[in-house]
Write an enzyme that holds these catalytic residues in place. Structure first.
Site, short mmCIF file in Angstrom:
data_model
loop_
_atom_site.label_atom_id
_atom_site.label_comp_id
_atom_site.label_asym_id
_atom_site.label_seq_id
_atom_site.Cartn_x
_atom_site.Cartn_y
_atom_site.Cartn_z
CG HIS A 5 19.52 -9.33 -38.74
ND1 HIS A 5 18.76 -9.12 -37.62
CD2 HIS A 5 18.66 -9.52 -39.77
CE1 HIS A 5 17.47 -9.18 -37.96
NE2 HIS A 5 17.39 -9.42 -39.25
N GLY A 90 29.64 7.39 -43.91
CA GLY A 90 28.70 7.29 -45.02
C GLY A 90 28.92 8.33 -46.08
CD GLU A 180 22.61 10.16 -42.60
OE1 GLU A 180 23.26 9.15 -42.28
OE2 GLU A 180 21.51 10.46 -42.04
CD GLU A 182 21.99 4.96 -43.86
OE1 GLU A 182 22.65 6.02 -43.95
OE2 GLU A 182 21.59 4.32 -44.85
CB SER A 204 28.52 10.88 -52.64
OG SER A 204 27.18 11.01 -52.21
CG ASP A 205 24.82 13.35 -54.38
OD1 ASP A 205 24.96 12.20 -53.95
OD2 ASP A 205 23.89 14.11 -54.01
O1 LIG Z 1 27.07 5.52 -48.33
P1 LIG Z 1 26.08 5.09 -47.28
O2 LIG Z 1 26.75 4.83 -45.96
O3 LIG Z 1 25.24 3.89 -47.69
O4 LIG Z 1 25.08 6.34 -47.06
C1 LIG Z 1 24.25 6.95 -48.01
O5 LIG Z 1 24.17 6.25 -49.26
C2 LIG Z 1 22.93 5.50 -49.34
C3 LIG Z 1 22.12 6.03 -50.49
O6 LIG Z 1 22.80 5.90 -51.69
C4 LIG Z 1 22.22 5.70 -48.01
O7 LIG Z 1 22.54 4.64 -47.15
C5 LIG Z 1 22.81 7.01 -47.55
O8 LIG Z 1 22.74 7.25 -46.16
O1 LIG Z 2 21.97 12.61 -52.19
C1 LIG Z 2 22.31 11.70 -51.43
C2 LIG Z 2 23.61 11.21 -51.41
C3 LIG Z 2 23.93 10.21 -50.56
N1 LIG Z 2 22.99 9.73 -49.76
C4 LIG Z 2 21.73 10.19 -49.74
O2 LIG Z 2 20.90 9.71 -48.98
N2 LIG Z 2 21.41 11.16 -50.60
#
Ligand SMILES: O=P(O)(O)O[C@H]1O[C@H](CO)[C@@H](O)[C@H]1O
Ligand SMILES: O=c1cc[nH]c(=O)[nH]1
Length: 236
Positions: A5, A90, A180, A182, A204-205
């Site tokens: 990868h 993230g 999130e 990961e 982000s939200d």
């Molecule tokens: O902005 P990233 O790093 O991708 O992280 C968040 O955004 C993604 C989901 O939209 C998922 O990978 C979550 O963990």
């Molecule tokens: O609501 C959310 C926002 C970012 N990433 C997620 O996994 N969930």
């Protein structure tokens, strides 16, 4: 050469790496913050770059979304390319009313609904945990920058679109800060292979207020978190 990868050779990737989920965020970081940039990966479009930040070698690599995807990149980076310090940057959804959109969260630990560690530890619970030195350093840098930063337990979910719209409330009640997809895997892989890991998240939200940010803002405008990650990276 390379791995299935990552199409690089050993030495192409720095010992310290930033890991956004979105490969275009990796490109943005390389173009905006790094000097002497070389792109070392394009396999599956999962862009990876090495450059310098304030004279120190740093890499940035997209990981994709979810536990299996970051598990692949973290494993190959540590086991095959000698990466020692992994800093995920993230986005996350807030579960708490005092954690607002654009705030920064440092993941001390990660709860999860992923079954990978349950299988690995025969049904027992493993607690994926941040490297303390990186966590303390990032917290100090974020505070010095005047950011609204919190550190605590985050939830690594295997689903973005779950079945139960109320499920998040149980995690919130038990003090989980945000969701999130990961960190539990990143911390587990780093521990298994003897590396250090930390996750920084920009909200982000919000599950409380339902405020959201646009995809463009998620890709490009979380500069404060990126600067904290880079300053932490060069302090190691
Ligand atoms: O902005 P990233 O790093 O991708 O992280 C968040 O955004 C993604 C989901 O939209 C998922 O990978 C979550 O963990
Ligand atoms: O609501 C959310 C926002 C970012 N990433 C997620 O996994 N969930």
């Amino acid at each position: 050469m390379g791995t299935p990868h990552i199409g690089a050779t050993r030495g192409d990737i720095a010992e310290t790496i930033l890991l956004p989920g979105d490969p275009l965020r990796a490109k943005y970081i390389a173009e905006t913050f790094l000097e002497n940039v070389v792109q070392y990966n394009n396999v599956r479009g999962m862009l990876g770059f090495t450059g310098t930040y304030k004279g120190k070698k740093v890499s940035v690599q997209g990981t994709g979304m979810g536990v299996p995807s970051i598990g692949i990149y973290a494993h190959e980076l540590i086991a095959e390319f000698g990466v020692k310090n992994l800093i995920r940057i993230g986005t996350a959804g807030s579960y708490q009313k005092d954690i607002k959109v654009r705030d920064v969260v440092l993941a001390m630990s990660a709860s999860t609904d992923s079954a990978i560690n349950k299988l690995r530890f025969n049904g027992a619970d493993y607690a994926p945990t941040a490297n303390a030195q990186m966590l303390f350093k990032a917290y100090e840098i974020a505070k010095q920058k005047g950011l609204n930063v919190k550190a605590g337990n985050v939830f690594t979910s295997d689903t973005f679109y779950g079945d139960d719209p109320e499920a998040w409330k149980k995690w919130a009640k038990f003090g989980v800060l945000c969701v999130e997809m990961e960190t539990a895997q990143l911390y587990t892989t780093a521990a298994k292979l003897g590396a250090n890991a930390l996750t920084l998240l920009t909200i982000s939200d919000s599950f409380i207020t339902h405020e959201v940010t646009s995809a463009e803002e998620r890709q490009t405008t979380f500069n404060e978190m990126i600067e904290v990650a880079l300053e932490t990276a060069i302090s190691l």
